[in-house]
Every structure is written in structure tokens, then in C-alpha cells.
Scaffold this motif. Structure first.
Motif, PDB file in Angstrom:
ATOM      1  N   LEU A  59      66.586   5.348   4.693  1.00 42.60           N
ATOM      2  CA  LEU A  59      65.894   6.592   5.057  1.00 42.60           C
ATOM      3  C   LEU A  59      65.765   7.496   3.841  1.00 42.60           C
ATOM      4  CD1 LEU A  59      66.193   8.694   8.232  1.00 42.60           C
ATOM      5  CD2 LEU A  59      66.417   9.838   6.035  1.00 42.60           C
ATOM      6  N   TYR A  60      66.848   7.635   3.090  1.00 43.71           N
ATOM      7  CA  TYR A  60      66.817   8.526   1.928  1.00 43.71           C
ATOM      8  C   TYR A  60      65.980   7.931   0.795  1.00 43.71           C
ATOM      9  CZ  TYR A  60      70.444  10.928   4.501  1.00 43.71           C
ATOM     10  OH  TYR A  60      71.125  11.603   5.483  1.00 43.71           O
ATOM     11  N   ASN A  61      66.026   6.617   0.656  1.00 42.02           N
ATOM     12  CA  ASN A  61      65.201   5.982  -0.377  1.00 42.02           C
ATOM     13  C   ASN A  61      63.719   6.095  -0.064  1.00 42.02           C
ATOM     14  OD1 ASN A  61      67.470   5.159  -1.807  1.00 42.02           O
ATOM     15  ND2 ASN A  61      67.568   3.155  -0.803  1.00 42.02           N
ATOM     16  N   THR A  62      63.388   6.121   1.234  1.00 44.13           N
ATOM     17  CA  THR A  62      61.985   6.135   1.656  1.00 44.13           C
ATOM     18  C   THR A  62      61.441   7.548   1.786  1.00 44.13           C
ATOM     19  OG1 THR A  62      62.357   4.079   2.888  1.00 44.13           O
ATOM     20  CG2 THR A  62      60.365   5.326   3.407  1.00 44.13           C
ATOM     21  N   PHE A  63      62.197   8.429   2.438  1.00 45.41           N
ATOM     22  CA  PHE A  63      61.706   9.780   2.704  1.00 45.41           C
ATOM     23  C   PHE A  63      62.450  10.865   1.918  1.00 45.41           C
ATOM     24  CE2 PHE A  63      60.293   7.468   6.478  1.00 45.41           C
ATOM     25  CZ  PHE A  63      58.973   7.866   6.546  1.00 45.41           C
ATOM     26  N   GLY A  64      63.675  10.596   1.513  1.00 45.99           N
ATOM     27  CA  GLY A  64      64.434  11.576   0.743  1.00 45.99           C
ATOM     28  C   GLY A  64      65.286  12.495   1.580  1.00 45.99           C
ATOM     29  N   SER A  65      64.831  12.827   2.800  1.00 44.73           N
ATOM     30  CA  SER A  65      65.578  13.743   3.656  1.00 44.73           C
ATOM     31  C   SER A  65      65.022  13.671   5.071  1.00 44.73           C
ATOM     32  CB  SER A  65      65.455  15.182   3.145  1.00 44.73           C
ATOM     33  OG  SER A  65      64.102  15.620   3.227  1.00 44.73           O
ATOM     34  N   LYS A  66      65.780  14.236   6.025  1.00 45.92           N
ATOM     35  CA  LYS A  66      65.289  14.319   7.390  1.00 45.92           C
ATOM     36  C   LYS A  66      64.069  15.225   7.452  1.00 45.92           C
ATOM     37  CE  LYS A  66      66.371  15.747  12.098  1.00 45.92           C
ATOM     38  NZ  LYS A  66      67.342  16.345  13.047  1.00 45.92           N
ATOM     39  N   GLU A  67      64.070  16.296   6.677  1.00 50.09           N
ATOM     40  CA  GLU A  67      62.938  17.217   6.668  1.00 50.09           C
ATOM     41  C   GLU A  67      61.644  16.494   6.312  1.00 50.09           C
ATOM     42  OE1 GLU A  67      61.603  20.610   3.633  1.00 50.09           O
ATOM     43  OE2 GLU A  67      63.292  21.230   4.882  1.00 50.09           O
ATOM     44  N   ALA A  68      61.709  15.627   5.309  1.00 46.85           N
ATOM     45  CA  ALA A  68      60.521  14.886   4.901  1.00 46.85           C
ATOM     46  C   ALA A  68      60.086  13.914   5.990  1.00 46.85           C
ATOM     47  CB  ALA A  68      60.786  14.133   3.604  1.00 46.85           C
ATOM     48  N   LEU A  69      61.059  13.358   6.720  1.00 49.11           N
ATOM     49  CA  LEU A  69      60.723  12.468   7.823  1.00 49.11           C
ATOM     50  C   LEU A  69      60.044  13.248   8.955  1.00 49.11           C
ATOM     51  CD1 LEU A  69      60.840   9.710   9.213  1.00 49.11           C
ATOM     52  CD2 LEU A  69      63.160  10.276   9.995  1.00 49.11           C
ATOM     53  N   VAL A  70      60.539  14.430   9.247  1.00 44.38           N
ATOM     54  CA  VAL A  70      59.914  15.273  10.276  1.00 44.38           C
ATOM     55  C   VAL A  70      58.483  15.617   9.864  1.00 44.38           C
ATOM     56  CG1 VAL A  70      59.979  17.507  11.446  1.00 44.38           C
ATOM     57  CG2 VAL A  70      62.099  16.232  11.090  1.00 44.38           C
ATOM     58  N   ARG A  71      58.297  15.932   8.585  1.00 48.29           N
ATOM     59  CA  ARG A  71      56.960  16.246   8.082  1.00 48.29           C
ATOM     60  C   ARG A  71      56.018  15.050   8.271  1.00 48.29           C
ATOM     61  NH1 ARG A  71      55.744  20.085   4.186  1.00 48.29           N
ATOM     62  NH2 ARG A  71      57.956  20.118   3.573  1.00 48.29           N
ATOM     63  N   ALA A  72      56.515  13.859   7.928  1.00 44.43           N
ATOM     64  CA  ALA A  72      55.704  12.646   8.079  1.00 44.43           C
ATOM     65  C   ALA A  72      55.409  12.365   9.551  1.00 44.43           C
ATOM     66  CB  ALA A  72      56.419  11.459   7.450  1.00 44.43           C
ATOM     67  N   TYR A  73      56.381  12.635  10.408  1.00 50.09           N
ATOM     68  CA  TYR A  73      56.198  12.464  11.856  1.00 50.09           C
ATOM     69  C   TYR A  73      55.067  13.350  12.362  1.00 50.09           C
ATOM     70  CZ  TYR A  73      57.191  14.081  16.653  1.00 50.09           C
ATOM     71  OH  TYR A  73      57.094  14.499  17.963  1.00 50.09           O
ATOM     72  N   LEU A  74      55.084  14.625  11.980  1.00 48.89           N
ATOM     73  CA  LEU A  74      54.042  15.548  12.431  1.00 48.89           C
ATOM     74  C   LEU A  74      52.677  15.177  11.856  1.00 48.89           C
ATOM     75  CD1 LEU A  74      55.982  18.940  12.249  1.00 48.89           C
ATOM     76  CD2 LEU A  74      55.378  17.631  14.301  1.00 48.89           C
ATOM     77  N   GLU A  75      52.661  14.740  10.619  1.00 48.39           N
ATOM     78  CA  GLU A  75      51.400  14.295  10.026  1.00 48.39           C
ATOM     79  C   GLU A  75      50.838  13.098  10.777  1.00 48.39           C
ATOM     80  OE1 GLU A  75      52.412  13.525   5.979  1.00 48.39           O
ATOM     81  OE2 GLU A  75      52.294  15.629   5.362  1.00 48.39           O
ATOM     82  N   SER A  76      51.721  12.195  11.186  1.00 46.50           N
ATOM     83  CA  SER A  76      51.261  11.019  11.918  1.00 46.50           C
ATOM     84  C   SER A  76      50.737  11.399  13.296  1.00 46.50           C
ATOM     85  CB  SER A  76      52.392   9.987  12.042  1.00 46.50           C
ATOM     86  OG  SER A  76      53.360  10.386  12.983  1.00 46.50           O
ATOM     87  N   ARG A  77      51.348  12.394  13.936  1.00 41.79           N
ATOM     88  CA  ARG A  77      50.853  12.856  15.240  1.00 41.79           C
ATOM     89  C   ARG A  77      49.470  13.488  15.082  1.00 41.79           C
ATOM     90  NH1 ARG A  77      54.066  10.833  19.333  1.00 41.79           N
ATOM     91  NH2 ARG A  77      52.754  12.155  20.647  1.00 41.79           N
ATOM     92  N   HIS A  78      49.302  14.278  14.030  1.00 42.33           N
ATOM     93  CA  HIS A  78      48.010  14.913  13.768  1.00 42.33           C
ATOM     94  C   HIS A  78      46.942  13.852  13.503  1.00 42.33           C
ATOM     95  CE1 HIS A  78      45.774  18.426  11.594  1.00 42.33           C
ATOM     96  NE2 HIS A  78      44.945  17.647  12.251  1.00 42.33           N
ATOM     97  N   GLU A  79      47.255  12.919  12.635  1.00 40.67           N
ATOM     98  CA  GLU A  79      46.298  11.864  12.300  1.00 40.67           C
ATOM     99  C   GLU A  79      45.949  11.015  13.516  1.00 40.67           C
ATOM    100  OE1 GLU A  79      48.270   9.773   9.201  1.00 40.67           O
ATOM    101  OE2 GLU A  79      48.012  11.383   7.722  1.00 40.67           O
ATOM    102  N   GLY A  80      46.954  10.733  14.344  1.00 38.48           N
ATOM    103  CA  GLY A  80      46.714   9.928  15.534  1.00 38.48           C
ATOM    104  C   GLY A  80      45.786  10.625  16.513  1.00 38.48           C
ATOM    105  N   THR A  81      46.000  11.925  16.722  1.00 41.48           N
ATOM    106  CA  THR A  81      45.147  12.691  17.626  1.00 41.48           C
ATOM    107  C   THR A  81      43.733  12.794  17.074  1.00 41.48           C
ATOM    108  OG1 THR A  81      47.042  13.989  18.409  1.00 41.48           O
ATOM    109  CG2 THR A  81      44.841  14.899  18.795  1.00 41.48           C
ATOM    110  N   THR A  82      43.622  13.060  15.781  1.00 45.88           N
ATOM    111  CA  THR A  82      42.303  13.150  15.142  1.00 45.88           C
ATOM    112  C   THR A  82      41.534  11.854  15.304  1.00 45.88           C
ATOM    113  OG1 THR A  82      43.139  14.715  13.488  1.00 45.88           O
ATOM    114  CG2 THR A  82      41.110  13.545  12.963  1.00 45.88           C
ATOM    115  N   ARG A  83      42.195  10.751  15.040  1.00 39.99           N
ATOM    116  CA  ARG A  83      41.554   9.435  15.129  1.00 39.99           C
ATOM    117  C   ARG A  83      41.134   9.120  16.566  1.00 39.99           C
ATOM    118  NH1 ARG A  83      45.102   7.263  12.400  1.00 39.99           N
ATOM    119  NH2 ARG A  83      46.456   6.560  14.089  1.00 39.99           N
ATOM    120  N   ARG A  84      42.004   9.402  17.509  1.00 41.20           N
ATOM    121  CA  ARG A  84      41.729   9.068  18.909  1.00 41.20           C
ATOM    122  C   ARG A  84      40.588   9.907  19.469  1.00 41.20           C
ATOM    123  NH1 ARG A  84      43.622  11.248  23.524  1.00 41.20           N
ATOM    124  NH2 ARG A  84      45.063  12.552  22.352  1.00 41.20           N
ATOM    125  N   LEU A  85      40.637  11.223  19.253  1.00 42.14           N
ATOM    126  CA  LEU A  85      39.600  12.090  19.797  1.00 42.14           C
ATOM    127  C   LEU A  85      38.261  11.896  19.086  1.00 42.14           C
ATOM    128  CD1 LEU A  85      41.485  15.431  20.532  1.00 42.14           C
ATOM    129  CD2 LEU A  85      40.898  13.563  22.095  1.00 42.14           C
TER     130      LEU A  85
END
Length: 214
Positions: A59-85
Motif C-alpha cells: 500500500l505504501y509503495n503504491t500510494f504512499g499513504s491512506k490519504e493518497a488511497l482515499v484520493r484515488a478512490y474518490l477520483e475513481s468514483r468520479h471517473e466511473g460516474t462520468t463514464r457511465r452517465l
């Protein structure tokens, strides 16, 4: 006593398990599942690591921190909604039906057993004011508002921004009601309300145009 599968295989805790997905995707999939269902503050990194089946250092090697993982999670939700709609909108030709198709797509989400409302509403409710979660939420909501405004403009209404704001309120309210009440049928009420708002805005525009021609 029956040992857990990991013990029977002799796998050490937090050791990598066989999975064809890249480590980043495994972590992000786990975050999407757990953060969305339980909240970004409630879920610790150990649970993400366990669900992803990766070594702790991954996790730390890939994202660096939980905060960065949360950021990536929200970005993926945004991208998923944009793509679907965007796909739903592009599949329809009539401007009015394009707008209503958004509510049809929202209704399909309500039917899913793992629907837990808007990921951004949940995340921002737990977030520190002024942080990156608040910014991600603002960006997402701005995109939704712009989408509705553009769709409203394509129908020819006189004030697409006003209609866009109204439609976003209906969209937000439907998602909240479907989650809290566990009632997917609110999708039909939301679509009916959106259709009524659109009809009223179009009628107002027609009246305005008629007055201008006198």
C-alpha cells in the motif's frame, strides 16, 4: 478446530496472494468496496490490505499513504460516474430524453444490493473542512451541475442554469431517499419530477418566445 484457509495453505498474514490484477488495482478495488460501504474514516489500512490480499508494504509503495488511497478512490468514483452517465447520454438522440436518461441510469443504481448513496456525500460528511475530500466533492458536484445545465441548454429552455440547479436537487434528493429509506422506487418519482420541471421550463420558454414575436 478448523483452521482458516490462509492457515491451511501456510500463508503468512499480509503475504501476497495469487491474483491477476495489478497491485494498484487490487488495493483500489478493496478501497472502493470498503470505503463506499463503511466510510473512509471507519476503515483502516489493515482491512484494505487484507481485502486486497497484498503485503502491507504494497500500500505504501503504491500510494504512499491512506490519504493518497482515499484520493484515488474518490477520483475513481468520479471517473466511473462520468463514464457511465456519458455513455447513457450518448446512446439517446432526443435532447429531452437525454436529460431524463440520467434519472433512468440513477434508478438502475438504486436497484443494486450494494447501493449506499453518494460516495462523495458520505466522504465529505466525515472530512475536515478545506481538505482534499472537500475539493474532490466540489469538483464532482460541479461536474454534475454542468452536465445538467448543458443537457437543459440542448432542450432550448430559456434559463438552462436555473433548470440545471433544480435537476441537481432532484438527483441529490433521490439518491439520499433511496439510501436512507432503502426504497429504489423513488427513482420513478425523481424522473417524474424532472420531466415536470423540464416541461414547465419549456412552456415558459415558448411563452417568452411568443411574447417576443408580438
Amino acid at each position: 478446530m478448523t483452521r482458516p484457509p490462509s492457515a491451511r495453505r501456510g500463508r503468512k498474514p499480509n503475504a501476497e496472494v495469487s491474483d491477476p490484477r495489478p497491485t494498484r488495482q487490487r488495493l483500489l478495488d478493496a478501497a472502493n468496496e470498503l470505503f463506499y460501504a463503511e466510510g473512509v474514516q471507519s476503515v483502516g489500512i489493515d482491512r484494505i490490505i487484507e481485502r486486497a490480499g497484498v503485503a502491507k508494504g504494497s500500500l505504501y509503495n503504491t500510494f504512499g499513504s491512506k490519504e493518497a488511497l482515499v484520493r484515488a478512490y474518490l477520483e475513481s468514483r468520479h471517473e466511473g460516474t462520468t463514464r457511465r452517465l456519458s455513455a447513457v447520454i450518448d446512446a439517446v438522440d432526443d435532447p429531452r430524453e437525454k436529460l431524463l436518461a440520467v434519472f433512468d441510469a440513477q434508478g438502475e443504481l438504486f436497484e443494486e444490493p450494494d447501493f449506499h448513496g453518494c460516495a462523495f456525500v458520505s466522504a465529505s460528511a466525515e472530512a475536515t473542512p478545506g481538505g482534499f475530500i472537500e475539493k474532490a466533492t466540489e469538483d464532482y458536484r460541479s461536474w454534475v451541475r454542468t452536465m445538467f445545465t448543458d443537457l437543459a441548454a440542448a432542450t432550448g429552455v430559456r434559463d438552462p442554469e436555473a433548470l440545471g440547479r433544480q435537476l441537481q436537487l432532484v438527483y441529490d434528493g433521490a439518491g439520499l431517499a433511496a439510501d436512507i429509506d432503502r426504497d429504489p422506487t423513488v427513482a420513478l418519482s425523481a424522473r417524474t419530477a424532472a420531466a415536470a420541471l423540464l416541461a414547465a421550463a419549456l412552456a415558459e420558454s415558448d411563452t417568452s418566445h411568443a411574447s417576443g414575436r408580438r
